[in-house]
Design a protein around this motif. Sequence first.
Motif, mmCIF file in Angstrom:
data_model
loop_
_atom_site.group_PDB
_atom_site.id
_atom_site.type_symbol
_atom_site.label_atom_id
_atom_site.label_comp_id
_atom_site.label_asym_id
_atom_site.label_seq_id
_atom_site.Cartn_x
_atom_site.Cartn_y
_atom_site.Cartn_z
ATOM 1 N N ALA A 178 -8.853 -32.913 -37.103
ATOM 2 C CA ALA A 178 -7.823 -32.818 -38.137
ATOM 3 C C ALA A 178 -8.417 -32.311 -39.446
ATOM 4 N N ARG A 179 -9.650 -32.669 -39.731
ATOM 5 C CA ARG A 179 -10.267 -32.205 -40.972
ATOM 6 C C ARG A 179 -10.431 -30.685 -40.970
ATOM 7 N N GLN A 180 -10.889 -30.132 -39.860
ATOM 8 C CA GLN A 180 -11.026 -28.678 -39.754
ATOM 9 C C GLN A 180 -9.675 -27.986 -39.883
ATOM 10 N N ARG A 181 -8.661 -28.554 -39.242
ATOM 11 C CA ARG A 181 -7.337 -27.955 -39.309
ATOM 12 C C ARG A 181 -6.767 -28.021 -40.719
ATOM 13 N N MET A 182 -7.044 -29.111 -41.428
ATOM 14 C CA MET A 182 -6.535 -29.254 -42.788
ATOM 15 C C MET A 182 -7.086 -28.151 -43.682
ATOM 16 N N TYR A 195 -4.684 -25.166 -45.228
ATOM 17 C CA TYR A 195 -4.567 -25.077 -46.685
ATOM 18 C C TYR A 195 -5.043 -23.713 -47.180
ATOM 19 N N ALA A 196 -6.083 -23.186 -46.535
ATOM 20 C CA ALA A 196 -6.553 -21.847 -46.908
ATOM 21 C C ALA A 196 -5.479 -20.798 -46.631
ATOM 22 N N ALA A 209 4.371 -26.574 -43.226
ATOM 23 C CA ALA A 209 4.493 -27.697 -42.300
ATOM 24 C C ALA A 209 3.165 -28.038 -41.617
ATOM 25 N N PRO A 210 2.374 -27.052 -41.132
ATOM 26 C CA PRO A 210 1.081 -27.423 -40.552
ATOM 27 C C PRO A 210 0.168 -28.171 -41.526
ATOM 28 N N THR A 212 -1.688 -36.726 -40.481
ATOM 29 C CA THR A 212 -2.557 -37.118 -39.374
ATOM 30 C C THR A 212 -3.884 -37.639 -39.894
ATOM 31 N N LEU A 213 -4.443 -36.944 -40.880
ATOM 32 C CA LEU A 213 -5.728 -37.345 -41.454
ATOM 33 C C LEU A 213 -5.644 -38.689 -42.154
ATOM 34 N N VAL A 214 -4.621 -38.872 -42.975
ATOM 35 C CA VAL A 214 -4.570 -40.093 -43.784
ATOM 36 C C VAL A 214 -4.428 -41.322 -42.903
ATOM 37 N N GLU A 215 -3.853 -41.148 -41.720
ATOM 38 C CA GLU A 215 -3.709 -42.277 -40.800
ATOM 39 C C GLU A 215 -5.072 -42.776 -40.337
ATOM 40 N N THR A 216 -6.085 -41.911 -40.357
ATOM 41 C CA THR A 216 -7.421 -42.313 -39.917
ATOM 42 C C THR A 216 -8.266 -42.890 -41.046
ATOM 43 N N LEU A 217 -7.773 -42.833 -42.274
ATOM 44 C CA LEU A 217 -8.583 -43.199 -43.431
ATOM 45 C C LEU A 217 -8.318 -44.600 -43.959
#
Length: 430
Positions: free
Chosen positions: A290-294, A298-299, A329-330, A337-342
């Motif tokens: 998820a971090r790579q996708r974020m 964003y880019a 949306a992505p 998705t990321l914040v759920e893991t933090l």
Amino acid sequence: MAARRPVDDPTGSTGYGALLRTPRAWTFLLPALVARLPYAMLGLGIVLLVRDTTGSYGLAGAVAATAAVAQALIGPQTGRLADRHGQAAVLVPAVLVHAAAVGALIALAHGGAPDWTLFLAAAPAGASVPQVGAMVRARWVHRLNERPALLNTAFAFESVTDEFTFVVGPVLATGVATAVNPSAGLIAEAALTVLGGLLFAARRGTAPSPAGPAEPGRRQASALASPGVRLLAGGFLGLGTVFGALQVSITAFAEDAGTPGLSGAVYGIFAAGSMVAGVLYGLIPWRSSARQRMLACYALLVLGCSTLWAMPNLVSLSIAGLFCGLAIAPTLITGYTLVETLVADGAKTEAFTWLTGAIGLGLAVGSTAAGQLIDHSGPSLGFTVPLIGSGLGLVALVTMRRLLLALAPVTRTVARGGAVEQPAGAARHG
């Protein structure tokens, strides 16, 4: 605390059909849709009411901004209360306060009250907006505890629902206000909020269990204590500037072109691009983290915003807006998705609400900044605000990306003076 389950699990069924077959999912999804629809109606409803009763766009915008800022600042606190005491315990009083505040705002506006009183009513109206979107996401996390592969699909579904409400909500508010009177838009907003909120609150069986009060002598930390949550909130603040600046800039651009009636269609194309991308994104069983996708999403968002200011006409602006919308949306899905893991289980609703609040705050900042630039230099310069806002967000995400590592499992070890929670292992790298 038990070891955390993996969130980025590419195995298993990830389709929307499998998601919507989750037992009792529809019992909370339908009332949630009713309760979320007014989320995008409040600001526009305030503008229509105050503009009609005072004749001032400036005052109308300032009153609407007050509601937005109050919602952004207070919403996460209601999310924290929902995590601690349960969703129904927060929702029921919130919707009642919201209806009362909206009613007061309407009465003050029509009664010719001093301008400052409108701000006093708008603040609690915004602060009491029920954070149903965050609560629905928390319910998905709870319901999919044994099916983590579906979480990405669930967050995709919720982001598409958000886009739907932001397309339909303003149209509904404008239509009701035009067909009946300017107050009717806000009356409909309050009625839907109360109806949907109470129905959603009644579905207690699908809600996560409340964490309860903190143990004696131990303070329960806010979700914002996580550096990763703060970083994502900053990124979502930049994302919010895109929404706010585009709403104002597209309207001004269409008016300058002599076709003000087309502004809604242009913004609708932007929103449609986001909805389509969100649907497709949720169908893919991603193997990257998820971090790579974020960072990648964003880019792409920054790249999409980089061309808007140079568009010479509405046709080219619509095409550029479509490509910009494809990244929205992505980015939202991956962020949730990321914040759920933090954060730990007892802080998830609050964490989701911080992201939603950051978008609202960014929207207020973006619309204000774009409006100022448009007044001084014309519509095209307003489109530089999304580029600047998203660009700053990308810089922050790239330079501090290590903060987005998933929460490490913890074990309890005995030390002198009592039990101490320590990491059980290194954080999961992505």
